[in-house]
Design a protein around this motif. Structure first.
Motif, PDB file in Angstrom:
ATOM      1  N   ASN A   1       9.427 -96.994 116.080  1.00 13.11           N
ATOM      2  CA  ASN A   1       9.258 -97.984 117.140  1.00 13.11           C
ATOM      3  C   ASN A   1      10.555 -98.727 117.437  1.00 13.11           C
ATOM      4  N   LYS A   2      11.671 -98.383 116.739  1.00 15.78           N
ATOM      5  CA  LYS A   2      12.942 -99.065 116.946  1.00 15.78           C
ATOM      6  C   LYS A   2      14.126 -98.141 117.204  1.00 15.78           C
ATOM      7  N   ARG A   3      13.998 -96.861 116.829  1.00 23.36           N
ATOM      8  CA  ARG A   3      15.148 -95.958 116.938  1.00 23.36           C
ATOM      9  C   ARG A   3      14.735 -94.506 116.755  1.00 23.36           C
ATOM     10  N   ILE A   4      15.709 -93.621 116.960  1.00 26.24           N
ATOM     11  CA  ILE A   4      15.563 -92.202 116.664  1.00 26.24           C
ATOM     12  C   ILE A   4      16.425 -91.917 115.445  1.00 26.24           C
ATOM     13  N   ILE A   5      15.848 -91.290 114.441  1.00 32.13           N
ATOM     14  CA  ILE A   5      16.577 -90.938 113.229  1.00 32.13           C
ATOM     15  C   ILE A   5      16.635 -89.422 113.131  1.00 32.13           C
TER      16      ILE A   5
ATOM     17  N   PRO B   1      19.766 -96.283 117.869  1.00 30.27           N
ATOM     18  CA  PRO B   1      18.890 -97.449 118.075  1.00 30.27           C
ATOM     19  C   PRO B   1      18.529 -97.640 119.546  1.00 30.27           C
ATOM     20  N   TYR B   2      17.265 -97.941 119.789  1.00 29.07           N
ATOM     21  CA  TYR B   2      16.816 -98.207 121.158  1.00 29.07           C
ATOM     22  C   TYR B   2      17.545 -99.404 121.759  1.00 29.07           C
ATOM     23  N   ALA B   3      18.043-100.314 120.924  1.00 23.10           N
ATOM     24  CA  ALA B   3      18.748-101.498 121.413  1.00 23.10           C
ATOM     25  C   ALA B   3      20.019-101.130 122.184  1.00 23.10           C
ATOM     26  N   ARG B   4      20.516 -99.923 122.026  1.00 22.50           N
ATOM     27  CA  ARG B   4      21.745 -99.486 122.702  1.00 22.50           C
ATOM     28  C   ARG B   4      21.463 -98.661 123.953  1.00 22.50           C
ATOM     29  N   ILE B   5      20.207 -98.554 124.343  1.00 19.63           N
ATOM     30  CA  ILE B   5      19.858 -97.764 125.517  1.00 19.63           C
ATOM     31  C   ILE B   5      20.187 -98.544 126.788  1.00 19.63           C
ATOM     32  N   GLN B   6      20.921 -97.894 127.694  1.00 16.66           N
ATOM     33  CA  GLN B   6      21.227 -98.466 128.998  1.00 16.66           C
ATOM     34  C   GLN B   6      20.290 -97.922 130.068  1.00 16.66           C
ATOM     35  N   TYR B   7      19.859 -96.677 129.873  1.00 14.14           N
ATOM     36  CA  TYR B   7      19.037 -96.007 130.874  1.00 14.14           C
ATOM     37  C   TYR B   7      18.299 -94.872 130.180  1.00 14.14           C
ATOM     38  N   PHE B   8      17.064 -94.629 130.590  1.00 14.02           N
ATOM     39  CA  PHE B   8      16.381 -93.431 130.119  1.00 14.02           C
ATOM     40  C   PHE B   8      15.405 -92.951 131.175  1.00 14.02           C
ATOM     41  N   SER B   9      15.090 -91.679 131.106  1.00 16.68           N
ATOM     42  CA  SER B   9      14.092 -91.115 132.006  1.00 16.68           C
ATOM     43  C   SER B   9      13.285 -90.079 131.240  1.00 16.68           C
ATOM     44  N   ILE B  10      12.052 -89.896 131.692  1.00 16.32           N
ATOM     45  CA  ILE B  10      11.214 -88.846 131.130  1.00 16.32           C
ATOM     46  C   ILE B  10      10.799 -87.923 132.263  1.00 16.32           C
TER      47      ILE B  10
ATOM     48  N   LYS C   1       3.936 -91.355 125.921  1.00 17.60           N
ATOM     49  CA  LYS C   1       3.877 -92.260 124.767  1.00 17.60           C
ATOM     50  C   LYS C   1       5.291 -92.616 124.299  1.00 17.60           C
ATOM     51  N   ILE C   2       6.162 -91.623 124.275  1.00 21.35           N
ATOM     52  CA  ILE C   2       7.559 -91.883 123.900  1.00 21.35           C
ATOM     53  C   ILE C   2       8.191 -92.838 124.906  1.00 21.35           C
ATOM     54  N   GLY C   3       7.962 -92.601 126.190  1.00 20.39           N
ATOM     55  CA  GLY C   3       8.489 -93.486 127.226  1.00 20.39           C
ATOM     56  C   GLY C   3       7.977 -94.908 127.083  1.00 20.39           C
TER      57      GLY C   3
ATOM     58  N   TYR D   1      10.293-101.490 123.517  1.00 18.03           N
ATOM     59  CA  TYR D   1      11.411-102.032 122.747  1.00 18.03           C
ATOM     60  C   TYR D   1      12.509-102.553 123.663  1.00 18.03           C
ATOM     61  N   VAL D   2      12.923-101.765 124.627  1.00 19.83           N
ATOM     62  CA  VAL D   2      14.036-102.142 125.501  1.00 19.83           C
ATOM     63  C   VAL D   2      13.705-103.390 126.323  1.00 19.83           C
ATOM     64  N   LEU D   3      12.499-103.470 126.835  1.00 20.19           N
ATOM     65  CA  LEU D   3      12.130-104.587 127.706  1.00 20.19           C
ATOM     66  C   LEU D   3      11.863-105.887 126.938  1.00 20.19           C
TER      67      LEU D   3
END
Length: 130
Positions: free
Chosen positions: A50-54, A72-81, A118-120, A126-128
């Protein structure tokens, strides 16, 4: 060799045993962090919490060395699914594309039955919140 998160990469993932994944990364998890999904590449395991990809990789014939890398999701600037087309005859493949603050891009291609939405939602939550 450790997963290289400093170069743009593409991973093809299929679902993996979540209990084994939890055992592999248990020592890395922080308070409140939970394993949500686990996937396997040809050589590595990707664990979505729920916080990152390992990324987890066992090296050597007897797996004497273990390598862990984290996004870490905290470093995400943009994502798409990209969700799969609904069809009874095709597996539920999907794609996740992420751009991180260091301009690193990661593309995950999911094969088999995967709830990409679900991943999105997990990443969005987390990001929001931050």
């Amino acid at each position: 060799m450790a997963v290289n998160f400093s170069q743009n990469s593409v991973w093809t993932l299929k679902p993996a045993d979540i209990d084994a994944a939890k055992d592999n990364v248990a020592g890395l998890l922080i308070d409140g962090e939970e394993v949500a999904m686990a996937f396997q590449t040809a050589t590595e395991q990707m664990v979505f919490t729920n916080k990152r990809i390992i990324a987890f990789d066992e090296q050597g014939i007897a797996a004497h060395r273990k390598s862990f890398s984290t996004l870490p999701y905290a470093r995400i600037q943009y994502f798409s699914i990209q969700t799969p087309e609904v069809s009874d005859s095709l597996p539920d493949d999907g794609e996740l594309f992420i751009v991180f603050s260091n301009i690193f891009t990661a593309k995950f291609e999911f094969k088999g039955t995967v709830d990409i939405k679900k991943i999105g939602r997990m990443i969005s939550a987390y990001v929001l919140e931050k």
